[in-house]
Design an enzyme around this catalytic site. Structure first.
Site, PDB file in Angstrom:
ATOM      1  N   GLY A 160       0.836  -1.208   0.000  1.00 49.02           N
ATOM      2  CA  GLY A 160       0.000   0.000   0.000  1.00 49.02           C
ATOM      3  C   GLY A 160       0.864   1.248   0.000  1.00 49.02           C
ATOM      4  O   GLY A 160       0.682   2.158  -0.821  1.00 49.02           O
ATOM      5  N   THR A 206       1.321  -7.957 -15.664  1.00 45.77           N
ATOM      6  CA  THR A 206       2.735  -7.603 -15.796  1.00 45.77           C
ATOM      7  C   THR A 206       3.556  -8.891 -15.906  1.00 45.77           C
ATOM      8  O   THR A 206       3.294  -9.870 -15.206  1.00 45.77           O
ATOM      9  CB  THR A 206       3.208  -6.767 -14.585  1.00 45.77           C
ATOM     10  OG1 THR A 206       2.938  -7.482 -13.387  1.00 45.77           O
ATOM     11  CG2 THR A 206       2.513  -5.432 -14.535  1.00 45.77           C
ATOM     12  N   LEU A 207       4.539  -8.860 -16.805  1.00 42.93           N
ATOM     13  CA  LEU A 207       5.302 -10.079 -17.108  1.00 42.93           C
ATOM     14  C   LEU A 207       6.800  -9.876 -16.925  1.00 42.93           C
ATOM     15  O   LEU A 207       7.604 -10.564 -17.548  1.00 42.93           O
ATOM     16  CB  LEU A 207       5.008 -10.497 -18.558  1.00 42.93           C
ATOM     17  CG  LEU A 207       3.526 -10.718 -18.905  1.00 42.93           C
ATOM     18  CD1 LEU A 207       3.318 -10.741 -20.400  1.00 42.93           C
ATOM     19  CD2 LEU A 207       3.025 -12.007 -18.277  1.00 42.93           C
ATOM     20  N   SER A 210      13.531   3.263  -4.495  1.00 39.40           N
ATOM     21  CA  SER A 210      14.039   3.092  -5.867  1.00 39.40           C
ATOM     22  C   SER A 210      13.105   3.716  -6.916  1.00 39.40           C
ATOM     23  O   SER A 210      13.391   3.665  -8.111  1.00 39.40           O
ATOM     24  CB  SER A 210      14.195   1.600  -6.184  1.00 39.40           C
ATOM     25  OG  SER A 210      12.917   0.985  -6.335  1.00 39.40           O
ATOM     26  N   ARG A 269      17.624  -0.025  -9.136  1.00 41.65           N
ATOM     27  CA  ARG A 269      18.041   0.565  -7.854  1.00 41.65           C
ATOM     28  C   ARG A 269      17.567  -0.304  -6.695  1.00 41.65           C
ATOM     29  O   ARG A 269      16.666  -1.120  -6.848  1.00 41.65           O
ATOM     30  CB  ARG A 269      17.452   1.978  -7.728  1.00 41.65           C
ATOM     31  CG  ARG A 269      18.115   2.924  -8.691  1.00 41.65           C
ATOM     32  CD  ARG A 269      17.266   4.125  -9.050  1.00 41.65           C
ATOM     33  NE  ARG A 269      18.011   4.963 -10.001  1.00 41.65           N
ATOM     34  CZ  ARG A 269      18.012   4.784 -11.313  1.00 41.65           C
ATOM     35  NH1 ARG A 269      17.314   3.828 -11.873  1.00 41.65           N
ATOM     36  NH2 ARG A 269      18.749   5.562 -12.094  1.00 41.65           N
ATOM     37  N   ASP A 329       4.634  -2.692  -7.580  1.00 39.38           N
ATOM     38  CA  ASP A 329       3.944  -1.592  -6.882  1.00 39.38           C
ATOM     39  C   ASP A 329       4.205  -0.269  -7.595  1.00 39.38           C
ATOM     40  O   ASP A 329       3.323   0.582  -7.710  1.00 39.38           O
ATOM     41  CB  ASP A 329       4.436  -1.481  -5.431  1.00 39.38           C
ATOM     42  CG  ASP A 329       4.149  -2.748  -4.642  1.00 39.38           C
ATOM     43  OD1 ASP A 329       3.152  -3.426  -4.964  1.00 39.38           O
ATOM     44  OD2 ASP A 329       4.918  -3.062  -3.717  1.00 39.38           O
TER      45      ASP A 329
END
Ligand code: RIB
Length: 313
Positions: free
Chosen positions: A42, A224-225, A296, A290, A257
């Site tokens: 979150g 997402t891959l 990052s 990063r 995220d």
């Protein structure tokens, strides 16, 4: 009131341990480094969106410990509004994050105060904000019944609801119904459709997302891959996009995220769906080069974006 994104989700202190390789069951290995870093899906998603210049509120729960203070300070310094982050008499959430030489991770989350969040915090927040909340974003590190409750209420306020069902649990039908946009990775998509095999090619993922979308109704599904890019189903459109090339992968923690928070931020700022996907991919590519989760994440200028372009009020 300024239109905003609200993230309902976890806040953790990540105990980030660098290793050459992951240990096997029963094996002891020597690590390379250990650092305490702010995390939690979150909090990470809220910071990713705030970094893109959007007003972001977080609904969450911290413990009454030192980690709680550090984590709140980090959120505030990152531009996230923490008025709806409560403090409970417990330990803050923690996560043991092991990162290997290829930048891949294994994570164990100890939820702590994240499980103590209550409906009344959501009620107080949403009653106060009303239609100022343009997007409500959540994940599965806070109690699932609260996510369903908040999404139901947000829909009645005409907000767009975004679910990143991670770590995956069975998604209750009413929550599927209340979600407009799903953002999940290939493993999570395989779990949601009940497949034993891990989907990784964009073609397979797009097919699977399309079939799932046909079953659940007119929802947008983004898969997402990692290095294989992404697949998405949006209305009648099936989209496949290769990944952004990176020089080296330092640490993939929080990349999902970063993608999710930035995607919602770009949509909020008036970019088209396809543009938002591409920019969110660029942000995630920046983050994997990063260390750490939110430390990052890029800011708008690191992505070479003119702050005012496409921005809505
Ligand atoms: O998605 C990465 C995050 O998962 C980490 O920051 C950790 O806290 C866990 O929530």
């Amino acid at each position: 009131m300024t239109s905003k994104i609200c993230v309902l989700g976890s806040i953790n202190m990540d105990v980030a341990v660098r290793v050459d390789r992951f240990p096997q069951a029963g094996e002891t290995i020597t690590g390379l480094a250990c650092e305490f870093m702010p995390g939690g899906k979150g909090a990470n998603q809220a910071i990713a969106a705030a970094n893109m210049g959007v007003t972001v509120d977080l609904i969450g729960s911290l413990g009454d410990d030192e980690f709680g203070k550090l984590l709140r300070n980090h959120l505030v310094a990152s531009g996230v509004n923490t008025d709806a982050v409560v403090q409970t008499e417990s330990s803050s959430g923690t996560a043991i994050v092991m990162v290997n030489g290829e930048g891949n991770n294994q994570i164990v989350v100890i939820p702590g105060s994240n499980t103590l969040l209550q409906r009344k915090t959501i009620d107080e927040y949403l009653d106060r904000q009303g239609s100022a909340v343009r997007y409500l974003v959540s994940q599965f590190e806070v109690p699932l019944d609260l996510v369903s409750y908040a999404f139901g209420k947000a829909k009645s306020l005409r907000a767009t609801t975004v679910l990143n069902p991670s770590p995956m649990q069975v998604i209750p039908p009413e929550l599927i119904e209340q979600t407009d946009l799903f953002v999940l990775n290939a493993l999570e998509l395989a779990q949601v459709v009940g497949l034993a095999n891990f989907i990784c090619s964009p073609d397979e993922a797009a097919q699977m997302a399309f079939r799932w979308q046909q079953k659940i109704g007119q929802k947008t599904v983004v898969v997402t891959l990692g290095e294989n890019g992404l697949a998405a189903v949006h209305g009648d459109q099936v989209i496949k996009q290769p990944s952004q090339k990176v020089d080296h992968v330092e640490d993939t923690t929080g990349a999902g995220d970063c993608f999710c928070g930035c995607l919602v931020a770009f949509l909020h700022n008036g970019y088209s769906f396809n543009e938002s996907l591409a920019l969110a991919q660029k942000a995630a590519a920046y983050s994997v080069q990063r260390k750490g989760a939110s430390p990052s994440f890029p800011r708008l200028e690191s992505l070479g974006i003119n702050e005012t372009k496409g921005k809505t009020s």
